[in-house]
Design a protein around this motif. Structure first.
Motif, mmCIF file in Angstrom:
data_model
loop_
_atom_site.group_PDB
_atom_site.id
_atom_site.type_symbol
_atom_site.label_atom_id
_atom_site.label_comp_id
_atom_site.label_asym_id
_atom_site.label_seq_id
_atom_site.Cartn_x
_atom_site.Cartn_y
_atom_site.Cartn_z
ATOM 1 N N ALA A 1 -1.604 -11.297 -3.961
ATOM 2 C CA ALA A 1 -0.524 -10.985 -4.898
ATOM 3 C C ALA A 1 0.426 -9.970 -4.278
ATOM 4 N N ARG A 2 1.724 -10.221 -4.440
ATOM 5 C CA ARG A 2 2.758 -9.254 -4.065
ATOM 6 C C ARG A 2 3.249 -8.587 -5.347
ATOM 7 N N ILE A 3 3.257 -7.255 -5.349
ATOM 8 C CA ILE A 3 3.540 -6.512 -6.583
ATOM 9 C C ILE A 3 4.686 -5.548 -6.368
ATOM 10 N N GLU A 4 5.565 -5.463 -7.346
ATOM 11 C CA GLU A 4 6.554 -4.406 -7.441
ATOM 12 C C GLU A 4 6.431 -3.786 -8.821
ATOM 13 N N GLY A 5 6.639 -2.484 -8.908
ATOM 14 C CA GLY A 5 6.554 -1.823 -10.202
ATOM 15 C C GLY A 5 5.529 -0.710 -10.197
ATOM 16 N N PRO A 6 5.208 -0.147 -11.346
ATOM 17 C CA PRO A 6 4.325 1.021 -11.413
ATOM 18 C C PRO A 6 2.895 0.778 -10.946
ATOM 19 N N ALA A 7 2.440 -0.475 -10.938
ATOM 20 C CA ALA A 7 1.077 -0.749 -10.460
ATOM 21 C C ALA A 7 0.926 -0.433 -8.978
ATOM 22 N N VAL A 8 2.038 -0.411 -8.238
ATOM 23 C CA VAL A 8 1.982 -0.086 -6.806
ATOM 24 C C VAL A 8 1.387 1.306 -6.615
ATOM 25 N N HIS A 9 1.750 2.229 -7.510
ATOM 26 C CA HIS A 9 1.203 3.588 -7.392
ATOM 27 C C HIS A 9 -0.315 3.586 -7.477
ATOM 28 N N SER A 10 -0.887 2.762 -8.361
ATOM 29 C CA SER A 10 -2.346 2.716 -8.497
ATOM 30 C C SER A 10 -3.001 2.237 -7.210
ATOM 31 N N LEU A 11 -2.443 1.222 -6.574
ATOM 32 C CA LEU A 11 -2.986 0.755 -5.303
ATOM 33 C C LEU A 11 -2.848 1.823 -4.227
ATOM 34 N N ASP A 12 -1.749 2.578 -4.267
ATOM 35 C CA ASP A 12 -1.548 3.647 -3.299
ATOM 36 C C ASP A 12 -2.594 4.747 -3.477
ATOM 37 N N VAL A 13 -2.962 5.024 -4.726
ATOM 38 C CA VAL A 13 -3.987 6.028 -4.989
ATOM 39 C C VAL A 13 -5.339 5.577 -4.424
ATOM 40 N N VAL A 14 -5.655 4.298 -4.553
ATOM 41 C CA VAL A 14 -6.906 3.786 -3.995
ATOM 42 C C VAL A 14 -6.903 3.960 -2.478
ATOM 43 N N PHE A 15 -5.781 3.632 -1.837
ATOM 44 C CA PHE A 15 -5.690 3.850 -0.390
ATOM 45 C C PHE A 15 -5.890 5.324 -0.064
ATOM 46 N N ALA A 16 -5.221 6.200 -0.810
ATOM 47 C CA ALA A 16 -5.314 7.636 -0.537
ATOM 48 C C ALA A 16 -6.753 8.131 -0.657
ATOM 49 N N THR A 17 -7.507 7.559 -1.593
ATOM 50 C CA THR A 17 -8.923 7.910 -1.728
ATOM 51 C C THR A 17 -9.673 7.626 -0.444
ATOM 52 N N ASP A 18 -9.490 6.428 0.088
ATOM 53 C CA ASP A 18 -10.216 6.038 1.297
ATOM 54 C C ASP A 18 -9.703 6.787 2.526
ATOM 55 N N TRP A 19 -8.404 7.059 2.567
ATOM 56 C CA TRP A 19 -7.856 7.800 3.707
ATOM 57 C C TRP A 19 -8.415 9.227 3.736
ATOM 58 N N LEU A 20 -8.480 9.868 2.581
ATOM 59 C CA LEU A 20 -9.057 11.212 2.509
ATOM 60 C C LEU A 20 -10.514 11.194 2.957
ATOM 61 N N THR A 21 -11.259 10.197 2.507
ATOM 62 C CA THR A 21 -12.675 10.111 2.846
ATOM 63 C C THR A 21 -12.883 9.972 4.344
ATOM 64 N N GLU A 22 -12.062 9.159 4.999
ATOM 65 C CA GLU A 22 -12.270 8.869 6.420
ATOM 66 C C GLU A 22 -11.606 9.876 7.358
ATOM 67 N N THR A 23 -10.541 10.519 6.922
ATOM 68 C CA THR A 23 -9.792 11.392 7.834
ATOM 69 C C THR A 23 -9.742 12.847 7.391
ATOM 70 N N GLY A 24 -10.001 13.119 6.118
ATOM 71 C CA GLY A 24 -9.879 14.474 5.607
ATOM 72 C C GLY A 24 -8.468 14.855 5.212
ATOM 73 N N GLU A 25 -7.510 13.951 5.394
ATOM 74 C CA GLU A 25 -6.119 14.246 5.038
ATOM 75 C C GLU A 25 -5.871 13.863 3.587
ATOM 76 N N ASN A 26 -5.366 14.808 2.814
ATOM 77 C CA ASN A 26 -5.089 14.575 1.400
ATOM 78 C C ASN A 26 -3.637 14.139 1.228
ATOM 79 N N LEU A 27 -3.438 12.942 0.689
ATOM 80 C CA LEU A 27 -2.098 12.382 0.496
ATOM 81 C C LEU A 27 -1.635 12.512 -0.950
ATOM 82 N N ALA A 28 -2.250 13.431 -1.697
ATOM 83 C CA ALA A 28 -1.952 13.524 -3.134
ATOM 84 C C ALA A 28 -0.467 13.735 -3.386
ATOM 85 N N ASP A 29 0.167 14.588 -2.601
ATOM 86 C CA ASP A 29 1.593 14.838 -2.821
ATOM 87 C C ASP A 29 2.432 13.600 -2.514
#
Length: 505
Positions: free
Chosen positions: A276-304
């Motif tokens: 699925a290709r998505i545009e709209g506010p749901a994109v933010h939710s997918l970005d948060v899931v990525f940020a969770t895994d990125w923080l876990t693997e690298t220690g870098e917090n992308l919250a901002d």
């Protein structure tokens, strides 16, 4: 006179030592079995605990070793802390967002209950005003993702279970490189063991090292570096986010459709996917899931970086001009609540007319099996799309062990033709609500894999999904109960043995 033998031990001493060793082994075996009886049932399904106990009773030492390797789903304290930290950030971000309800398209009480369930389990809200397009063509999807990366101006987040740089994915990776050259921040995640088994993996790593792409392997198993965990835990998610404004997610990995394996290429065995290709506010939710895994693997917090826009910022962004409701649901060992299983069973029980299920690996637990068969028995039209061929021996036979129960209940099973592997993962309920994502309907996806799915409402996406299902049906052959009961007894035996392995979690 008898000559000296040169042995210093008395004749009976060896017998005594052997008896002591045998006794110690017996005591140790009993201790292992007793420990298994007291420890294993905690926090596990009874059938899972019983399977491990039986294995340990029959083969105490081997069973213990296998349990230590494969019996625990813990991902470690540091990973749990990281998951909890991001979960708290998610809840805070959601609290700052506007209410998730949509007065233009109110959900009925049942479907609204699903959104409440999902938000309570994962912290992510139902969002409206999205646009969604389904991409069932493998190569076209790769090109569409490459085109999206070409439009990036700030950042690109890429997360796939399997990633490889080959002749099919080259346009995508070349766009990632070009993006870094114009100052775009590109972050890439792929599963360590999932990608390592691909023939071109070493070349993939070598090419990445020559770029400015920031990358990390997920759930690495590297004992010499102190990274040791259950080796069959996987991060099975598939996510691409560009600038926080558009995203892709579904079943497809980032690799050539034959998985770069010469045997598959000779047979023409390609994987059939849905993204699925998505545009709209749901994109933010997918970005948060990525940020969770990125923080876990690298220690870098992308919250901002992935924080939801303020009201002022949101007013400056053109709306997606869509009417699609999307709620993103992450799941995995970091969530003890088995988010996807709870949602799936709840939705299946809500069906009144029709259920259409597509899962390449259908190995349900009892709750999901009952939900599917009960729906059929109360008159709902239930169909299941699976592959006639399979790429995994054990899972394929475990899946086949459920076919008779499904057919007897009235479920129609459609076999997608060889040599293709139907790898798409989605289902729809009464043509009113659907799920698309990375999760299979099996116990691995419910307990061992990190997954991400999207619950979707809206007439357009449901119509498009029905067209995809119509295509599957036109290409597939229906499996009948009579034909299934005529299969060789050898196959029956293998199916039943492989079914036992499904509960060893």
């Amino acid at each position: 006179m008898r000559a000296a033998t040169g042995c210093s031990a008395e004749p009976g001493e060896g017998v005594v030592i052997a008896a002591l060793v045998s006794g110690a082994v017996v005591v140790l075996q009993i201790a292992i079995v007793l420990a298994a009886l007291f420890v294993l049932p905690r926090g596990r399904r009874p059938q899972t605990a019983m399977a491990w106990v039986i294995l340990i009773v029959v083969l105490p030492f081997l069973g213990l070793v296998l349990f230590l390797l494969f019996g625990r789903t813990s991902v470690g304290r540091s990973r749990r802390r990281g998951q909890e930290e991001v979960n708290r950030a998610i809840v805070g971000a959601v609290a700052r967002q506007s209410p998730s309800g949509d007065p233009r398209r109110p959900l009925d009480d049942v479907d609204h209950g699903f959104t409440v369930l999902n938000q309570n389990l994962s912290g992510l809200p139902m969002t409206y005003g999205n646009r969604l397009e389904l991409h069932p063509d493998y190569r076209e999807t790769i090109q569409a993702m490459a085109d999206a990366v070409a439009s990036a101006s700030r950042y690109v987040h890429v997360e796939f279970y399997i990633a490889a740089w080959d002749e099919v994915t080259a346009p995508f990776f070349e766009e990632l490189v070009r993006a870094t050259e114009r100052g775009v921040e590109v972050r890439l995640l792929f599963d360590h063991l999932g990608s390592r088994g691909i023939p071109v993996h070493k070349e993939f790593l070598r090419r990445l090292e020559g770029t400015r792409i920031r990358w990390a392997a997920m759930l690495p198993v590297r004992p010499l570096h102190g990274e040791l965990r259950r080796p069959d835990l996987r991060n099975h998610r598939k996510i691409l986010v560009v600038d926080g404004r558009l995203a892709f997610s579904g079943s497809q990995n980032l690799i050539e459709p034959c998985y770069d394996k010469p045997g598959n290429q000779r047979l023409g065995r390609e994987w059939i996917e849905l993204v699925a290709r998505i545009e709209g506010p749901a994109v933010h939710s997918l970005d948060v899931v990525f940020a969770t895994d990125w923080l876990t693997e690298t220690g870098e917090n992308l919250a901002d970086l992935v924080a939801p826009p303020t009201e002022a910022e949101a007013s400056d962004v053109p709306p997606a001009e869509g009417d699609v409701g999307i709620q993103v649901i992450p799941s995995g060992p970091g969530f003890v609540t088995e988010n996807n299983l709870r949602l799936f069973t709840s939705m299946l029980y809500s069906a009144h007319r029709r259920l259409s299920l597509t899962s390449p690996y259908f190995v349900p637990d009892d709750s999901l099996l009952y939900a599917v068969t009960t729906a059929a028995q109360r008159g709902v039209e239930v169909e299941l799309f699976v592959s006639a061929t399979a790429d995994q021996f054990m899972v394929a036979h475990a899946q086949r062990s459920y076919y008779e129960a499904l057919l007897v209940a009235g479920v129609r099973i459609w076999l997608y033709p060889e040599p293709f592997v139907l790898h798409a993962k989605h289902f729809s309920v009464d043509d009113r609500i659907a799920v698309v994502g990375s999760s299979n309907m099996d116990m691995r996806s419910f307990a061992l894999n990190y997954e991400v799915v999207m619950m979707i409402t809206g007439a357009g996406p449901l119509r498009a999904l029905a067209e995809v299902q119509d295509t599957y049906r036109a290409l597939s052959t229906e499996l009948t109960l009579e034909a299934w009961r005529r299969r060789p007894w050898r196959s029956v035996g293998i199916d039943n043995v492989m079914r036992l392995t499904a509960t060893l979690q």
